[in-house]
Write a protein that holds these residues in place. Structure first.
Motif, short mmCIF file in Angstrom:
data_model
loop_
_atom_site.label_atom_id
_atom_site.label_comp_id
_atom_site.label_asym_id
_atom_site.label_seq_id
_atom_site.Cartn_x
_atom_site.Cartn_y
_atom_site.Cartn_z
N ARG A 196 0.87 -1.25 -0.13
CA ARG A 196 0.01 0.03 -0.02
C ARG A 196 0.85 1.29 -0.02
NH1 ARG A 196 -3.40 -3.19 -0.63
NH2 ARG A 196 -5.56 -3.49 0.13
N SER A 197 0.55 2.27 -0.61
CA SER A 197 0.97 3.65 -0.54
C SER A 197 -0.25 4.61 -0.47
CB SER A 197 1.66 3.91 -1.93
OG SER A 197 3.10 2.87 -2.07
N THR A 198 0.27 5.63 0.29
CA THR A 198 -0.71 6.83 -0.16
C THR A 198 -0.29 7.75 -1.08
OG1 THR A 198 -1.00 7.05 2.37
CG2 THR A 198 -1.12 9.03 1.24
N PHE A 199 -1.24 8.49 -1.94
CA PHE A 199 -0.82 9.45 -2.81
C PHE A 199 -1.86 10.70 -2.49
CE2 PHE A 199 1.02 6.64 -5.41
CZ PHE A 199 1.67 7.15 -6.44
N LEU A 200 -1.02 11.88 -2.32
CA LEU A 200 -1.60 13.07 -1.87
C LEU A 200 -1.35 13.66 -3.09
CD1 LEU A 200 -1.59 15.00 1.36
CD2 LEU A 200 -1.44 16.02 -0.80
N ILE A 201 -2.18 14.26 -3.59
CA ILE A 201 -2.00 15.20 -4.86
C ILE A 201 -2.71 16.58 -4.81
CG2 ILE A 201 -2.35 15.05 -7.51
CD1 ILE A 201 -2.85 12.14 -7.25
N GLU A 202 -1.99 17.44 -5.46
CA GLU A 202 -2.22 18.90 -5.19
C GLU A 202 -2.31 19.62 -6.54
OE1 GLU A 202 -0.61 21.27 -1.55
OE2 GLU A 202 1.06 19.76 -2.18
N THR A 203 -3.11 20.64 -6.54
CA THR A 203 -2.97 21.47 -7.99
C THR A 203 -3.64 22.88 -7.43
OG1 THR A 203 -3.51 21.68 -10.27
CG2 THR A 203 -5.26 20.93 -8.75
N ASP A 204 -3.50 23.79 -8.36
CA ASP A 204 -3.98 25.13 -8.27
C ASP A 204 -5.20 25.00 -8.76
OD1 ASP A 204 -3.89 26.38 -11.24
OD2 ASP A 204 -2.19 25.08 -11.08
N GLU A 205 -6.07 26.44 -8.56
CA GLU A 205 -7.26 26.28 -8.82
C GLU A 205 -7.78 26.51 -10.41
OE1 GLU A 205 -11.42 28.87 -7.47
OE2 GLU A 205 -9.49 29.66 -7.00
N GLN A 206 -6.92 27.01 -11.10
CA GLN A 206 -7.14 27.23 -12.57
C GLN A 206 -6.94 25.97 -13.18
OE1 GLN A 206 -4.36 29.65 -14.60
NE2 GLN A 206 -5.42 29.64 -16.55
N THR A 207 -5.59 25.01 -12.52
CA THR A 207 -5.71 23.80 -13.46
C THR A 207 -7.02 22.76 -12.96
OG1 THR A 207 -3.32 24.05 -13.18
CG2 THR A 207 -4.32 21.74 -13.35
N TRP A 208 -7.31 23.10 -11.76
CA TRP A 208 -8.72 22.16 -11.25
C TRP A 208 -9.70 22.46 -12.06
CZ3 TRP A 208 -12.65 24.38 -8.04
CH2 TRP A 208 -13.51 23.33 -7.54
N LYS A 209 -10.14 23.59 -12.46
CA LYS A 209 -11.08 24.07 -13.24
C LYS A 209 -10.88 23.52 -14.63
CE LYS A 209 -12.85 27.75 -10.39
NZ LYS A 209 -13.20 29.32 -10.38
N LEU A 210 -9.75 23.72 -15.14
CA LEU A 210 -9.76 23.34 -16.60
C LEU A 210 -9.83 21.87 -16.79
CD1 LEU A 210 -6.76 25.64 -17.47
CD2 LEU A 210 -8.87 25.92 -18.26
N ALA A 211 -9.56 21.27 -15.84
CA ALA A 211 -9.64 19.65 -16.02
C ALA A 211 -11.14 19.26 -15.64
CB ALA A 211 -8.67 18.90 -14.92
N GLY A 212 -11.83 20.11 -15.22
CA GLY A 212 -13.30 19.87 -15.07
C GLY A 212 -13.44 19.28 -13.43
N PHE A 213 -12.69 19.49 -12.71
CA PHE A 213 -12.87 18.91 -11.34
C PHE A 213 -13.59 19.61 -10.45
CE2 PHE A 213 -8.21 16.76 -11.82
CZ PHE A 213 -8.82 15.88 -13.02
N ASP A 214 -13.96 20.96 -10.88
CA ASP A 214 -14.92 21.64 -10.22
C ASP A 214 -16.25 20.98 -10.13
OD1 ASP A 214 -14.69 22.60 -12.77
OD2 ASP A 214 -15.59 24.42 -12.46
N VAL A 215 -16.29 20.74 -11.58
CA VAL A 215 -17.81 19.82 -11.93
C VAL A 215 -18.11 18.40 -11.09
CG1 VAL A 215 -19.21 18.85 -13.66
CG2 VAL A 215 -18.11 21.20 -13.95
#
Length: 510
Positions: A196-215
């Motif tokens: 097992r491994s943990t993955f904690l993943i970060e990004t900025d708000e613009q990238t988050w929205k461009l990828a559609g993750f706000d939706v």
């Protein structure tokens, strides 16, 4: 002090650990943990245990710490950008699955005589215990119930993050970015079991929205995982995942919330861990802080004659350490939020910038523990061969005497000549704001055209670190030469800022 009944709200690591310590110190008291969830259900993946945390836990309760260590997974640490990687040999880093940690702490709490009550929500207002320990987490119902008395304030970070995991053990902990068509994502990943491994993943708000993750975030019900994001990130981090899948556990994008409280106790109720304070995960886990709170609370209750005095002493001891860690954590959070801007820095120098990002570690100290990494990082900074970098003890002076060529400027060292301050091409900027705040953004946006920006301000260490960090922000936004005033006593901080590309030159003040 005579305590007949102690109630602990919250069956997380902090609550269980506090209950065990308190029962051992007050064997005649009835100590009960109330947890609304079930004992075999939890969310999250791995929990990291740094060497200092292990030492603190060992001094408080060697038996439970031995059990935790035996169930933990040791690992080293690496940073990888593209195909370039540096690794730190670190024999004292451990991680343990959250469920495993809870199982160990449940067992040791019960062994001490603690009563564990699961599956029902209880509030501080309805309990009639002599002492109520509210270890009910970042969304603490107790803190909310007595908000006027505790005086909480909560600040959200700019970036977004999510926790997920994978069903294989990484060869080491790794910090690694990937850039997609939408922007950059950064993973903090580490193994916590053989599979097992943990993955904690970060990004900025613009990238988050461009990828559609706000939706996808809005469409994911509470208690479920954002599978759209997991599928996307599984493809993005395919190389690091080595063909394995990402798995979720109530995995959704969040903004980190920094919790502070004006007071940590009210009458017989005391806050512990995330209910009282939080610090960004990149500098220290909430589990660490909560368990160290438990140690301090237990110690204060043993030493004081009355409950009020004990709770005052607990807060007096812990608050300075927590506030110091929160200040460091804020700098670390801002550094990670702006990580994508540093991806052109050679990876060894980037590791050096990472280790010194919050003012906690000097270049000299890091060089002593990582002799194979620091010379490469400093060589990249100074454009020399690693063999030309001196041994620890001489590094600070060496950094300060490196020559610099910047546009038409030529300098024989990094201590700015005083005459540069007052040239017609120099704009002097007084800095009295936090470097990654909206006020700092306004300063950067409103800078007058200049070839040199000379940053001035108060001489205390926190203000100096702010000035050096704002210097990096200006360097990232302009092509100008950036100089910062630094008190002579803070030469180590000046050296770290120079080697990490936060400023070009420093000017020592008395």
């Amino acid at each position: 002090m005579n305590l007949n009944t102690i109630a602990v709200l919250g069956g997380g690591p902090g609550g269980l650990y506090a209950a065990r310590l308190l029962k051992r110190s007050h064997p005649d008291a009835e100590v009960t943990v109330y947890e609304q969830g079930l004992p075999d259900t939890t969310f999250g993946f791995g929990v990291g245990l740094a060497s200092r945390t292990q030492r603190n836990l060992r001094q408080a309760d060697e038996q439970s710490l031995d059990a935790i260590v035996s169930a933990s997974h040791p690992h080293e640490m690496a940073m990888r950008v593209g195909d370039d990687e540096v690794r730190l040999a670190h024999g004292e880093l451990l991680a343990i699955g959250r469920a495993t940690l809870l199982s160990v702490l449940q067992r040791y709490a019960e062994e001490a005589g603690v009563i564990l009550r699961y599956g029902a929500r209880r509030s501080a207002g309805e309990l009639a215990a002599d002492l109520i320990v509210a270890a009910d987490g970042i969304s603490s119902a107790t803190r909310g119930e007595f908000a006027d008395e505790f005086g909480p304030s909560i600040a959200e970070g700019d970036g977004l993050y999510l926790w997920c995991g994978t069903e294989f053990a990484l060869p080491s902990a790794v910090f690694t970015p990937v850039t997609t068509e939408h922007g950059t994502f950064v993973a903090h990943a580490y193994p916590y079991a053989r599979d097992r491994s943990t993955f904690l993943i970060e990004t900025d708000e613009q990238t988050w929205k461009l990828a559609g993750f706000d939706v996808s975030t809005a469409e994911t019900p509470n208690g479920e995982s954002d599978q759209t994001s997991l599928d996307y990130l599984q493809d993005a981090f395919a190389k690091t995942l080595q063909g394995n899948r990402l798995i979720g556990n109530r995995t959704k994008w969040l903004r980190f919330r920094t919790v502070r409280c004006r007071s940590w106790h009210h009458r017989n109720i005391v806050l512990l861990g995330d209910s009282a304070h939080t610090a960004h995960y990149s500098i220290g886990s909430g589990t660490k802080l909560a368990m160290e709170d438990a140690i301090a609370l237990d110690r204060a209750l043993l030493a004081a004659d009355g409950l009020e005095a004990a709770l005052d002493a607990y807060e007096l001891e812990r608050r300075p350490a927590v506030e110091h860690l929160q200040a460091i954590a804020e700098r670390s959070m801002a550094w990670w939020d702006s990580f994508a801007d540093r991806m052109t820095i050679p990876v060894a120098q980037l590791m050096l910038a990472y280790m010194t990002r919050a003012g906690k570690v000097t270049v000299e100290r890091f060089a002593e523990s990582a002799p194979h990494v620091v010379p490469a990082g400093l060589a990249a900074f100074a454009a020399v061969a690693p063999a030309d970098v001196p041994a620890p003890g001489a590094i600070t002076d060496w950094i300060l005497t490196r020559p610099l060529v910047h546009s038409t400027h030529r300098f024989t060292g990094r201590d700015a000549p005083s005459g540069l301050r007052d040239t017609t091409r120099t704009a002097r900027v007084t800095v009295t704001v936090r470097p990654w705040s909206d006020e700092a953004a306004a300063i950067v946006a409103g800078l007058p055209p200049a070839g040199v920006y000379w940053l001035e301000g108060p001489d205390d260490r926190e203000s100096t670190l702010d000035r050096l960090e704002l210097g990096e922000r200006i360097r990232l936004a302009t092509d100008a030469l950036v100089v910062a005033d630094v008190p002579a006593a803070l030469r180590a901080d000046a050296a770290a800022a120079l080697a990490s590309a936060r400023v070009d030159l420093v000017a020592f003040t008395r």
